[in-house]
Design an enzyme around this catalytic site. Sequence first.
Site, PDB file in Angstrom:
ATOM      1  N   CYS A   2       0.821  -1.210   0.000  1.00 25.48           N
ATOM      2  CA  CYS A   2       0.000   0.000   0.000  1.00 25.48           C
ATOM      3  C   CYS A   2       0.860   1.268   0.000  1.00 25.48           C
ATOM      4  O   CYS A   2       1.974   1.267   0.520  1.00 25.48           O
ATOM      5  CB  CYS A   2      -0.867   0.024   1.252  1.00 25.48           C
ATOM      6  SG  CYS A   2      -1.897  -1.415   1.415  1.00 25.48           S
ATOM      7  N   ARG A  27       5.426   0.075  -6.166  1.00 23.05           N
ATOM      8  CA  ARG A  27       5.363  -0.716  -4.940  1.00 23.05           C
ATOM      9  C   ARG A  27       4.460  -1.932  -5.072  1.00 23.05           C
ATOM     10  O   ARG A  27       4.509  -2.834  -4.252  1.00 23.05           O
ATOM     11  CB  ARG A  27       4.836   0.155  -3.793  1.00 23.05           C
ATOM     12  CG  ARG A  27       5.755   1.294  -3.426  1.00 23.05           C
ATOM     13  CD  ARG A  27       5.049   2.288  -2.529  1.00 23.05           C
ATOM     14  NE  ARG A  27       4.727   1.707  -1.240  1.00 23.05           N
ATOM     15  CZ  ARG A  27       5.497   1.795  -0.176  1.00 23.05           C
ATOM     16  NH1 ARG A  27       6.623   2.435  -0.243  1.00 23.05           N
ATOM     17  NH2 ARG A  27       5.136   1.262   0.959  1.00 23.05           N
ATOM     18  N   TRP A  79      -2.891  -2.678  -1.555  1.00 25.01           N
ATOM     19  CA  TRP A  79      -2.470  -4.048  -1.873  1.00 25.01           C
ATOM     20  C   TRP A  79      -3.221  -4.930  -0.894  1.00 25.01           C
ATOM     21  O   TRP A  79      -2.993  -4.867   0.308  1.00 25.01           O
ATOM     22  CB  TRP A  79      -0.951  -4.165  -1.704  1.00 25.01           C
ATOM     23  CG  TRP A  79      -0.383  -5.475  -2.116  1.00 25.01           C
ATOM     24  CD1 TRP A  79      -0.202  -5.928  -3.390  1.00 25.01           C
ATOM     25  CD2 TRP A  79       0.121  -6.498  -1.260  1.00 25.01           C
ATOM     26  NE1 TRP A  79       0.374  -7.174  -3.378  1.00 25.01           N
ATOM     27  CE2 TRP A  79       0.584  -7.553  -2.081  1.00 25.01           C
ATOM     28  CE3 TRP A  79       0.220  -6.647   0.121  1.00 25.01           C
ATOM     29  CZ2 TRP A  79       1.137  -8.712  -1.568  1.00 25.01           C
ATOM     30  CZ3 TRP A  79       0.775  -7.803   0.639  1.00 25.01           C
ATOM     31  CH2 TRP A  79       1.230  -8.826  -0.212  1.00 25.01           C
ATOM     32  N   ASN A 105      -2.059   2.402   5.821  1.00 24.61           N
ATOM     33  CA  ASN A 105      -1.129   1.303   5.513  1.00 24.61           C
ATOM     34  C   ASN A 105      -0.905   0.531   6.806  1.00 24.61           C
ATOM     35  O   ASN A 105      -0.829   1.133   7.875  1.00 24.61           O
ATOM     36  CB  ASN A 105       0.232   1.845   5.062  1.00 24.61           C
ATOM     37  CG  ASN A 105       0.200   2.416   3.659  1.00 24.61           C
ATOM     38  OD1 ASN A 105      -0.820   2.351   2.982  1.00 24.61           O
ATOM     39  ND2 ASN A 105       1.317   2.988   3.235  1.00 24.61           N
ATOM     40  N   GLY A 106      -0.740  -0.787   6.695  1.00 24.83           N
ATOM     41  CA  GLY A 106      -0.498  -1.598   7.888  1.00 24.83           C
ATOM     42  C   GLY A 106      -1.689  -2.500   8.165  1.00 24.83           C
ATOM     43  O   GLY A 106      -2.544  -2.689   7.301  1.00 24.83           O
ATOM     44  N   GLU A 486      19.538 -16.974  -5.860  1.00 26.41           N
ATOM     45  CA  GLU A 486      19.135 -15.645  -6.317  1.00 26.41           C
ATOM     46  C   GLU A 486      18.728 -15.682  -7.798  1.00 26.41           C
ATOM     47  O   GLU A 486      17.761 -15.021  -8.201  1.00 26.41           O
ATOM     48  CB  GLU A 486      20.273 -14.639  -6.065  1.00 26.41           C
ATOM     49  CG  GLU A 486      19.998 -13.215  -6.486  1.00 26.41           C
ATOM     50  CD  GLU A 486      18.758 -12.575  -5.855  1.00 26.41           C
ATOM     51  OE1 GLU A 486      18.193 -13.125  -4.901  1.00 26.41           O
ATOM     52  OE2 GLU A 486      18.349 -11.524  -6.368  1.00 26.41           O
ATOM     53  N   LYS A 490      14.999 -14.641  -9.077  1.00 26.17           N
ATOM     54  CA  LYS A 490      14.787 -13.585 -10.071  1.00 26.17           C
ATOM     55  C   LYS A 490      13.938 -14.098 -11.223  1.00 26.17           C
ATOM     56  O   LYS A 490      13.011 -13.446 -11.671  1.00 26.17           O
ATOM     57  CB  LYS A 490      16.150 -13.118 -10.588  1.00 26.17           C
ATOM     58  CG  LYS A 490      16.330 -11.672 -10.784  1.00 26.17           C
ATOM     59  CD  LYS A 490      16.556 -10.822  -9.567  1.00 26.17           C
ATOM     60  CE  LYS A 490      15.607 -10.986  -8.444  1.00 26.17           C
ATOM     61  NZ  LYS A 490      16.008 -10.350  -7.204  1.00 26.17           N
ATOM     62  N   GLU A 493      10.158 -14.738 -10.143  1.00 25.14           N
ATOM     63  CA  GLU A 493       9.312 -13.599  -9.807  1.00 25.14           C
ATOM     64  C   GLU A 493       8.965 -12.729 -11.002  1.00 25.14           C
ATOM     65  O   GLU A 493       7.893 -12.149 -11.034  1.00 25.14           O
ATOM     66  CB  GLU A 493       9.872 -12.771  -8.644  1.00 25.14           C
ATOM     67  CG  GLU A 493      11.127 -11.998  -8.912  1.00 25.14           C
ATOM     68  CD  GLU A 493      11.604 -11.211  -7.687  1.00 25.14           C
ATOM     69  OE1 GLU A 493      10.780 -10.769  -6.880  1.00 25.14           O
ATOM     70  OE2 GLU A 493      12.822 -11.038  -7.550  1.00 25.14           O
ATOM     71  N   HIS A 509      19.790 -36.387  -4.477  1.00 26.83           N
ATOM     72  CA  HIS A 509      19.009 -36.846  -3.334  1.00 26.83           C
ATOM     73  C   HIS A 509      17.512 -36.670  -3.556  1.00 26.83           C
ATOM     74  O   HIS A 509      16.748 -36.636  -2.591  1.00 26.83           O
ATOM     75  CB  HIS A 509      19.470 -36.110  -2.074  1.00 26.83           C
ATOM     76  CG  HIS A 509      20.896 -36.399  -1.729  1.00 26.83           C
ATOM     77  ND1 HIS A 509      21.292 -37.554  -1.097  1.00 26.83           N
ATOM     78  CD2 HIS A 509      22.032 -35.703  -2.017  1.00 26.83           C
ATOM     79  CE1 HIS A 509      22.620 -37.543  -0.969  1.00 26.83           C
ATOM     80  NE2 HIS A 509      23.083 -36.424  -1.527  1.00 26.83           N
ATOM     81  N   LYS A 608       6.823  -4.383  -3.553  1.00 26.92           N
ATOM     82  CA  LYS A 608       8.221  -4.010  -3.383  1.00 26.92           C
ATOM     83  C   LYS A 608       8.661  -4.139  -1.938  1.00 26.92           C
ATOM     84  O   LYS A 608       9.763  -4.588  -1.645  1.00 26.92           O
ATOM     85  CB  LYS A 608       8.431  -2.574  -3.870  1.00 26.92           C
ATOM     86  CG  LYS A 608       9.848  -2.066  -3.709  1.00 26.92           C
ATOM     87  CD  LYS A 608      10.810  -2.852  -4.574  1.00 26.92           C
ATOM     88  CE  LYS A 608      12.244  -2.410  -4.415  1.00 26.92           C
ATOM     89  NZ  LYS A 608      13.174  -3.457  -4.920  1.00 26.92           N
TER      90      LYS A 608
HETATM   91  O1  M6R Z   1      13.392  -4.620   1.345  1.00 21.35           O
HETATM   92  P1  M6R Z   1      13.935  -5.972   1.697  1.00 21.35           P
HETATM   93  O2  M6R Z   1      15.318  -6.187   1.205  1.00 21.35           O
HETATM   94  O3  M6R Z   1      13.806  -6.287   3.148  1.00 21.35           O
HETATM   95  O4  M6R Z   1      12.986  -6.985   0.941  1.00 21.35           O
HETATM   96  C1  M6R Z   1      13.109  -8.359   1.105  1.00 21.35           C
HETATM   97  C2  M6R Z   1      12.370  -9.120   0.045  1.00 21.35           C
HETATM   98  O5  M6R Z   1      10.998  -8.863   0.127  1.00 21.35           O
HETATM   99  C3  M6R Z   1      12.865  -8.773  -1.377  1.00 21.35           C
HETATM  100  O6  M6R Z   1      14.231  -8.992  -1.514  1.00 21.35           O
HETATM  101  C4  M6R Z   1      12.106  -9.620  -2.409  1.00 21.35           C
HETATM  102  O7  M6R Z   1      12.454 -10.969  -2.280  1.00 21.35           O
HETATM  103  C5  M6R Z   1      12.391  -9.110  -3.829  1.00 21.35           C
HETATM  104  N1  M6R Z   1      11.186  -9.119  -4.604  1.00 21.35           N
HETATM  105  C6  M6R Z   1      13.371  -9.944  -4.559  1.00 21.35           C
HETATM  106  O8  M6R Z   1      13.591  -9.499  -5.842  1.00 21.35           O
END
Ligand code: M6R
Length: 613
Positions: A2, A27, A79, A105-106, A486, A490, A493, A509, A608
Amino acid sequence: MCGIVAYTGNRSATPILVHGLRKLEYRGYDSAGIAVQREGSLAIYKKEGKVANLAELLGDYRQDPEHTEAHVGIAHTRWATHGPPTTGNAHPHCGGENRIALVHNGIIENYRPLKAKLEAQGRVFLSDTDSEVLAQLIDSLYEEDLVTAVLAALKEVEGTFGIACISREEPGRLVTARRGSPIVIGLGEDETIVASDASAIISHTRQAIYLDDNDIAIIDGGKVDIRTLDAIPVQRDASDIDWSPDAAEKGGYEHYMLKEIFEQPEAVRNTIRGRVDLERGSALLSGLNLTPRELVEFRRLLIVGCGTSLNAGLVGEYAVEDFAGMLAEVEQAAEFRYRNPIVGAKDIVIAISQSGETADTLAAVREAADKGALVAGLVNVVGSTIAREAGRGIYLHAGPEISVASTKAFTCQVSVLLLIALKLARSNRLSRESGVKIANEIGRIPELIQEVLEQNEAIAEVAKDFVGYEHMFYIGRGYMFPVALEGALKLKEISYIHAEAYNAAELKHGPIALLDENMPVVALLNQGPGQEKTVGNVEECRARKAPVLGVITQGDEEAKAACDWVIEVPASPHYTTTITATVALQLFSYHVARLRGCAIDQPRNLAKSVTVE
Ligand code: M6R
């Protein structure tokens, strides 16, 4: 996640609010809305979907007196958490026939009993949200003064909030408050722009005040009065937002993600500037504020984070063990919090977070601090909650990361973690000579990344052959395992291809059962410890007809021969190859996603900054 924008001043509020909402689109959200105050009434506009839908609903808001004469307003991108992403659940929410309007927000954790109480008083709810409960609660407590009502309502709620609230009965006044959800107040000439994120403010002003938890601000035009939630006046200093509006724009790239990938040499340069001590073969990390004694006497370095930050943390764990021979562990922040961890005064806990607002990481920070550990933040967003609560730490200085998929934060996080490992190592067992060697390698990271970026087109070519697959494996050993994690994160997502990462040894395994011609494998085969073993795993994959893409060291003909496709990255020790190989995989994921026509900067279902648990 949000987003909030609010305005009070002499200009028409609506264009400023809509502009601010657009700046917050990155976001991630699923509906949007605004409320403006004009001549003793509040007008509310809400729409599910994108801000463009809301703008269409608003019509000719630059000419329409309904808007041109409204100088106060609040706006929100939602959101969904409580209730589906519908127009009805979008913010602002009202109480008492549009007497007040609220954006939130929250999460209000005790919304159920509060809602029952309000329903018993005859109040009717129009949405499924916890936020409407707060709006109705404020309205139910509102007699003559909005601030008094907000303060009374916030005393009753449990949970987190960043709010902005207006009343039709108090012209020009805006009330904002926070607990656990950020609020930034942008100070203009006789006007004030409030937002949950500086991106919505920087095109108007660079002077900003960050509210602390349990602060409330009462704003009339350019006048800002800040108090605690107990109504005690407090002084919060303004600071400069050092992001230029340009830095928050795409700068000619098709997507923020690509722009941010290409910014990495500069971002890492900014991160390590003044922190690499080539002379002594060590690192200068005054923000950690550790005494020489603390540097050698701690029992364990514990790293917590989520997502990409967690993957970066794993590189940190390996490096601390490798360079310093000291005990390091990385843990997913939520797991750390919920399993009653054994942590205490002799532990250093490093919380990694790009945004500095991730709820699970923040909770881990609080848990570690409560248990007496020495807590430091490794954060990008200056003034964010984790940065402030940790009290000590290192800012990344990576610049704004707008794309939901994190890229430059990872490379900068790993760079700092290597520096921390070097610092610990030099305080313990590492010779100056070895330290100088590592310091020089860290200093080379920006140019190494640049070399990888120069292969963008070649990587785009390789990506074409992967567009049609629906599943992929990533494998790596040692330092290359976090890279596999990682790389897979990537890809999944942003391209929605199902991707899993394994330590190469783990393949046999179980996961190997899934291998066939429809399951390509990305293998981290860079020269260094364990490489031959991973080449062996690649043979096993190919024997089962799995196509193999190798990330290899430039000119390594043997590794090349073991793969169907290769992406070459410059030779470097494995600890910095974690960065170059990741950059190569960022580009690979980007091109696969682009060719699949995905919404790269705002992937479905993702936000985000994950500010709820
Ligand atoms: O802002 P942060 O680094 O704490 O966020 C952590 C994760 O939410 C963030 O890295 C998320 O996995 C990304 N979408 C990865 O690309």
